[in-house]
Design a protein around this motif. Structure first.
Motif, PDB file in Angstrom:
ATOM      1  N   VAL A 231       0.854  -1.187   0.000  1.00 19.90           N
ATOM      2  CA  VAL A 231       0.000   0.000   0.000  1.00 19.90           C
ATOM      3  C   VAL A 231       0.889   1.234   0.000  1.00 19.90           C
ATOM      4  CG1 VAL A 231      -1.903  -1.142   1.175  1.00 19.90           C
ATOM      5  CG2 VAL A 231      -0.135  -0.012   2.528  1.00 19.90           C
ATOM      6  N   ALA A 232       0.363   2.333  -0.544  1.00 20.44           N
ATOM      7  CA  ALA A 232       1.123   3.581  -0.597  1.00 20.44           C
ATOM      8  C   ALA A 232       1.200   4.194   0.790  1.00 20.44           C
ATOM      9  CB  ALA A 232       0.459   4.556  -1.575  1.00 20.44           C
ATOM     10  N   THR A 233       2.243   4.978   1.023  1.00 15.08           N
ATOM     11  CA  THR A 233       2.434   5.653   2.297  1.00 15.08           C
ATOM     12  C   THR A 233       3.027   7.018   2.045  1.00 15.08           C
ATOM     13  OG1 THR A 233       3.454   5.497   4.486  1.00 15.08           O
ATOM     14  CG2 THR A 233       4.751   4.719   2.635  1.00 15.08           C
ATOM     15  N   ARG A 234       2.838   7.922   3.006  1.00 12.27           N
ATOM     16  CA  ARG A 234       3.460   9.249   2.892  1.00 12.27           C
ATOM     17  C   ARG A 234       4.935   9.116   3.210  1.00 12.27           C
ATOM     18  NH1 ARG A 234       2.460  14.511   2.447  1.00 12.27           N
ATOM     19  NH2 ARG A 234       3.745  16.017   3.565  1.00 12.27           N
ATOM     20  N   ALA A 235       5.740   9.559   2.280  1.00 17.69           N
ATOM     21  CA  ALA A 235       7.186   9.350   2.391  1.00 17.69           C
ATOM     22  C   ALA A 235       7.798  10.331   3.395  1.00 17.69           C
ATOM     23  CB  ALA A 235       7.846   9.513   1.025  1.00 17.69           C
ATOM     24  N   GLU A 236       8.366   9.772   4.463  1.00 19.36           N
ATOM     25  CA  GLU A 236       9.161  10.558   5.404  1.00 19.36           C
ATOM     26  C   GLU A 236      10.623  10.337   5.062  1.00 19.36           C
ATOM     27  OE1 GLU A 236       9.783   9.566   9.760  1.00 19.36           O
ATOM     28  OE2 GLU A 236       8.352  11.210   9.902  1.00 19.36           O
ATOM     29  N   VAL A 237      11.340  11.403   4.796  1.00 19.20           N
ATOM     30  CA  VAL A 237      12.682  11.305   4.231  1.00 19.20           C
ATOM     31  C   VAL A 237      13.719  11.650   5.294  1.00 19.20           C
ATOM     32  CG1 VAL A 237      14.156  11.999   2.303  1.00 19.20           C
ATOM     33  CG2 VAL A 237      11.663  12.113   2.071  1.00 19.20           C
ATOM     34  N   ARG A 238      14.796  10.861   5.320  1.00 18.36           N
ATOM     35  CA  ARG A 238      15.962  11.149   6.147  1.00 18.36           C
ATOM     36  C   ARG A 238      17.162  11.374   5.233  1.00 18.36           C
ATOM     37  NH1 ARG A 238      14.850  10.446  11.448  1.00 18.36           N
ATOM     38  NH2 ARG A 238      17.037  10.900  11.899  1.00 18.36           N
ATOM     39  N   LEU A 239      18.064  12.231   5.676  1.00 15.81           N
ATOM     40  CA  LEU A 239      19.200  12.615   4.849  1.00 15.81           C
ATOM     41  C   LEU A 239      20.513  12.161   5.460  1.00 15.81           C
ATOM     42  CD1 LEU A 239      18.502  16.285   3.679  1.00 15.81           C
ATOM     43  CD2 LEU A 239      18.142  14.167   2.423  1.00 15.81           C
ATOM     44  N   SER A 240      21.426  11.747   4.583  1.00 17.24           N
ATOM     45  CA  SER A 240      22.825  11.539   4.946  1.00 17.24           C
ATOM     46  C   SER A 240      23.631  12.611   4.219  1.00 17.24           C
ATOM     47  CB  SER A 240      23.300  10.146   4.536  1.00 17.24           C
ATOM     48  OG  SER A 240      22.616   9.149   5.261  1.00 17.24           O
ATOM     49  N   LEU A 241      24.430  13.351   4.976  1.00 17.82           N
ATOM     50  CA  LEU A 241      25.181  14.463   4.411  1.00 17.82           C
ATOM     51  C   LEU A 241      26.444  13.976   3.705  1.00 17.82           C
ATOM     52  CD1 LEU A 241      24.773  17.012   7.329  1.00 17.82           C
ATOM     53  CD2 LEU A 241      23.319  16.660   5.333  1.00 17.82           C
ATOM     54  N   GLU A 242      27.186  14.905   3.151  1.00 18.05           N
ATOM     55  CA  GLU A 242      28.367  14.560   2.358  1.00 18.05           C
ATOM     56  C   GLU A 242      29.443  13.868   3.179  1.00 18.05           C
ATOM     57  OE1 GLU A 242      28.381  17.965  -1.120  1.00 18.05           O
ATOM     58  OE2 GLU A 242      29.109  18.518   0.864  1.00 18.05           O
ATOM     59  N   LEU A 279      22.309  24.516   8.295  1.00 17.06           N
ATOM     60  CA  LEU A 279      23.321  23.497   8.005  1.00 17.06           C
ATOM     61  C   LEU A 279      23.312  23.105   6.528  1.00 17.06           C
ATOM     62  CD1 LEU A 279      25.486  21.693   9.270  1.00 17.06           C
ATOM     63  CD2 LEU A 279      23.717  19.972   9.684  1.00 17.06           C
ATOM     64  N   LEU A 280      22.123  23.062   5.935  1.00 11.56           N
ATOM     65  CA  LEU A 280      22.006  22.726   4.522  1.00 11.56           C
ATOM     66  C   LEU A 280      22.211  23.986   3.681  1.00 11.56           C
ATOM     67  CD1 LEU A 280      18.886  20.356   4.547  1.00 11.56           C
ATOM     68  CD2 LEU A 280      21.306  19.725   4.548  1.00 11.56           C
ATOM     69  N   LEU A 281      23.046  23.872   2.678  1.00 17.12           N
ATOM     70  CA  LEU A 281      23.302  24.977   1.756  1.00 17.12           C
ATOM     71  C   LEU A 281      22.956  24.539   0.340  1.00 17.12           C
ATOM     72  CD1 LEU A 281      26.755  26.232   3.104  1.00 17.12           C
ATOM     73  CD2 LEU A 281      24.493  27.190   3.572  1.00 17.12           C
ATOM     74  N   PRO A 282      22.526  25.448  -0.517  1.00 19.35           N
ATOM     75  CA  PRO A 282      22.160  25.070  -1.890  1.00 19.35           C
ATOM     76  C   PRO A 282      23.323  24.419  -2.618  1.00 19.35           C
ATOM     77  CG  PRO A 282      21.372  27.274  -1.379  1.00 19.35           C
ATOM     78  CD  PRO A 282      22.250  26.867  -0.231  1.00 19.35           C
ATOM     79  N   GLY A 283      23.012  23.342  -3.352  1.00 17.43           N
ATOM     80  CA  GLY A 283      24.010  22.656  -4.154  1.00 17.43           C
ATOM     81  C   GLY A 283      24.714  21.514  -3.464  1.00 17.43           C
ATOM     82  N   MET A 284      24.388  21.230  -2.194  1.00 19.49           N
ATOM     83  CA  MET A 284      25.047  20.130  -1.486  1.00 19.49           C
ATOM     84  C   MET A 284      24.563  18.784  -2.023  1.00 19.49           C
ATOM     85  SD  MET A 284      25.026  21.496   2.479  1.00 19.49           S
ATOM     86  CE  MET A 284      25.785  19.982   3.079  1.00 19.49           C
ATOM     87  N   PHE A 285      25.480  17.804  -2.067  1.00 18.45           N
ATOM     88  CA  PHE A 285      25.132  16.439  -2.461  1.00 18.45           C
ATOM     89  C   PHE A 285      24.739  15.662  -1.209  1.00 18.45           C
ATOM     90  CE2 PHE A 285      26.370  11.978  -2.948  1.00 18.45           C
ATOM     91  CZ  PHE A 285      25.630  11.633  -4.068  1.00 18.45           C
ATOM     92  N   VAL A 286      23.581  14.999  -1.240  1.00 20.11           N
ATOM     93  CA  VAL A 286      23.075  14.248  -0.088  1.00 20.11           C
ATOM     94  C   VAL A 286      22.541  12.896  -0.559  1.00 20.11           C
ATOM     95  CG1 VAL A 286      22.499  16.292   1.274  1.00 20.11           C
ATOM     96  CG2 VAL A 286      20.809  15.350  -0.311  1.00 20.11           C
ATOM     97  N   ARG A 287      22.327  11.999   0.396  1.00 23.92           N
ATOM     98  CA  ARG A 287      21.667  10.719   0.162  1.00 23.92           C
ATOM     99  C   ARG A 287      20.360  10.725   0.946  1.00 23.92           C
ATOM    100  NH1 ARG A 287      23.208   7.606  -3.895  1.00 23.92           N
ATOM    101  NH2 ARG A 287      22.452   5.776  -2.742  1.00 23.92           N
ATOM    102  N   ALA A 288      19.273  10.421   0.255  1.00 18.30           N
ATOM    103  CA  ALA A 288      17.950  10.453   0.862  1.00 18.30           C
ATOM    104  C   ALA A 288      17.417   9.039   1.034  1.00 18.30           C
ATOM    105  CB  ALA A 288      16.986  11.271   0.002  1.00 18.30           C
ATOM    106  N   ARG A 289      16.933   8.720   2.242  1.00 25.61           N
ATOM    107  CA  ARG A 289      16.325   7.427   2.537  1.00 25.61           C
ATOM    108  C   ARG A 289      14.858   7.660   2.887  1.00 25.61           C
ATOM    109  NH1 ARG A 289      20.520   7.854   5.804  1.00 25.61           N
ATOM    110  NH2 ARG A 289      19.185   7.801   7.654  1.00 25.61           N
ATOM    111  N   PHE A 290      13.983   6.959   2.188  1.00 24.41           N
ATOM    112  CA  PHE A 290      12.562   7.149   2.453  1.00 24.41           C
ATOM    113  C   PHE A 290      11.789   5.925   1.983  1.00 24.41           C
ATOM    114  CE2 PHE A 290      13.546   8.702  -1.707  1.00 24.41           C
ATOM    115  CZ  PHE A 290      12.480   8.366  -2.507  1.00 24.41           C
ATOM    116  N   ALA A 291      10.560   5.812   2.458  1.00 23.71           N
ATOM    117  CA  ALA A 291       9.675   4.704   2.101  1.00 23.71           C
ATOM    118  C   ALA A 291       8.532   5.252   1.261  1.00 23.71           C
ATOM    119  CB  ALA A 291       9.139   4.017   3.347  1.00 23.71           C
ATOM    120  N   GLN A 292       8.358   4.689   0.075  1.00 26.84           N
ATOM    121  CA  GLN A 292       7.266   5.106  -0.802  1.00 26.84           C
ATOM    122  C   GLN A 292       6.045   4.218  -0.666  1.00 26.84           C
ATOM    123  OE1 GLN A 292      10.016   5.062  -4.321  1.00 26.84           O
ATOM    124  NE2 GLN A 292       9.024   6.998  -4.802  1.00 26.84           N
ATOM    125  N   ALA A 293       6.217   3.045  -0.047  1.00 23.86           N
ATOM    126  CA  ALA A 293       5.103   2.114   0.122  1.00 23.86           C
ATOM    127  C   ALA A 293       5.383   1.243   1.341  1.00 23.86           C
ATOM    128  CB  ALA A 293       4.908   1.259  -1.131  1.00 23.86           C
TER     129      ALA A 293
END
Length: 398
Positions: A231-242, A279-293
């Motif tokens: 089933v679909a779920t609202r994606a809550e996203v976590r970030l890993s920084l550079e 802490l976040l600045l425009p143009g930073m490379f990140v890794r996003a972890r989230f659940a779409q379902a």
């Protein structure tokens, strides 16, 4: 001497046989091994994915001049927070102030002329009725009065334009945010048609993260929704920084673009994150972890219980009703913490072997106990103590 040597050889041979007999009794694979198991039940497991992304400012605006002139003053400090409408630059206003004064004088002249023409037309009206003057003269007087009134409107508009241009000599901040470095200094000539901005302002709280997902993966996900408990779920996203650290605050996916990038074959997902510390600045490379379902029929099996066969298929040992270790092939494509997420191959209530796997062979009889059961160690009996004491005494005497 010969008799003594013969006696020692006989004792040595008997000892080897006894040792061999003892090894055979304790050899791996003989007897019924004790194994630990866990009982698995279906549960809801988030289908988590990790994708790369780039940070983007929530709002970004270029500070541009709208009139031509020389910069006289700068009112801000580079890198600070500015408010919307706050003055940033002053362009030499003298020419624009003079143009506004001229427009004001033209308006007054047009108003005076319109008033005179209106009075003249009013005077001509009774004379035309009395035929003291020709009707054409009266018509011309009315037309001239109306032209004078229109001229008043034109000069009033010119005055408004001059006042707006005079106001544009003070360049305000278009948005609230953090301003960067100034690209033009005091004394520089700027124009309304120039391509380079005076400075750039970016709003950094909140912050957007643009995530790139393969269009094939998104298509697979959409087809799987509603099937096999997904089933679909609202994606809550976590970030890993550079630097590999976790950002801490969580965000949410705002939307997915309705087009695929023809060069990369990806779809852009945009997530929104709070950024109160900057802490976040425009143009930073990140890794996003989230659940779409969410898979509502998945099993969480400890990683220690899952092995791989020669073909790379995941397998587990399941204890049958006859207490036999039955090897089953399962579908385990990803992990979640200390568990494999199993979506096929086992059933609710199965006893999965997690301990003692090194002793097992397929279809082998086992003695199952719940995993991590405490071993009960009994004290030695009196006979064992006496025997141990007797042996110890003989050894000491010897």
């Amino acid at each position: 001497m010969g008799l003594i040597a013969f006696a020692l050889a006989g004792c040595s041979g008997g000892g080897d046989k006894a040792q061999g007999k003892g090894k055979g009794a304790n050899a791996p694979g003989q007897g019924t091994p004790t194994v630990g198991y866990v009982v698995v039940q279906p549960t809801s497991v988030a289908m988590t994915t990790e994708l790369s992304g780039r940070t983007t400012a929530f709002e970004s605006s270029d500070v541009r001049p709208q009139v031509n002139g020389i910069i006289r003053r700068r009112f801000f400090t580079e890198g600070t927070l500015v408010k919307r409408g706050q003055p940033l630059y002053e362009i030499d206003p003298r020419l624009y102030r003079a143009a506004a004064n001229e427009a004001q004088a033209n308006l007054r002249s047009a108003q005076a002329n319109a008033q005179a023409q209106g009075i003249l037309a009013a005077r001509y009206k009774p004379l035309a009725e009395m035929e003291a003057i020709s009707k054409q003269d009266y018509t011309n007087a009315i037309a001239t009065s109306r032209q004078a009134t229109a001229s008043v409107a034109q000069t009033r508009a010119a005055l408004e334009t001059a006042r707006i241009n005079l106001k544009f000599t003070t360049v305000p901040a278009p948005i609230t945010g953090r301003i960067g470095r100034s690209l033009f200094t005091v004394g520089a000539l700027v124009s309304a048609s120039q391509t380079d901005p005076l400075a750039q302002i970016q709003r950094l709280d909140p912050m957007f993260v643009d995530i790139q997902q393969s269009s094939a993966d998104m298509l697979t996900l959409r087809r799987s929704l509603g099937r096999n408990g997904i089933v679909a779920t609202r994606a809550e996203v976590r970030l890993s920084l550079e630097d590999g650290s976790d950002y801490g605050a969580t965000g949410s996916v705002e939307f997915a673009e309705a087009l695929v990038n023809v060069e990369t074959g990806t779809v852009t997902l945009r997530a929104r994150f709070p950024n109160p510390q900057g802490l976040l600045l425009p143009g930073m490379f990140v890794r996003a972890r989230f659940a779409q379902a969410t898979n509502t029929r998945a099993f969480l099996v400890p990683q220690a219980a899952v092995a791989r066969d020669a073909k790379g298929n995941a397998t587990v040992y399941v204890i049958s009703a006859q207490n036999k270790a039955v090897q089953k092939t399962i579908k385990a494509d990803r992990t979640q913490g200390a568990f494999w997420v199993v979506t096929d191959g086992i059933n609710a209530g199965d006893k999965i072997v997690t301990q003692g796997l090194s002793k097992l062979a397929p279809n082998q009889n086992v003695k199952p106990v719940p995993a991590n059961s405490a071993q009960i160690i009994k004290p030695p009996s009196k006979e064992q103590q006496e025997k141990s004491g007797g042996s110890g005494g003989q050894g000491k005497a010897g």
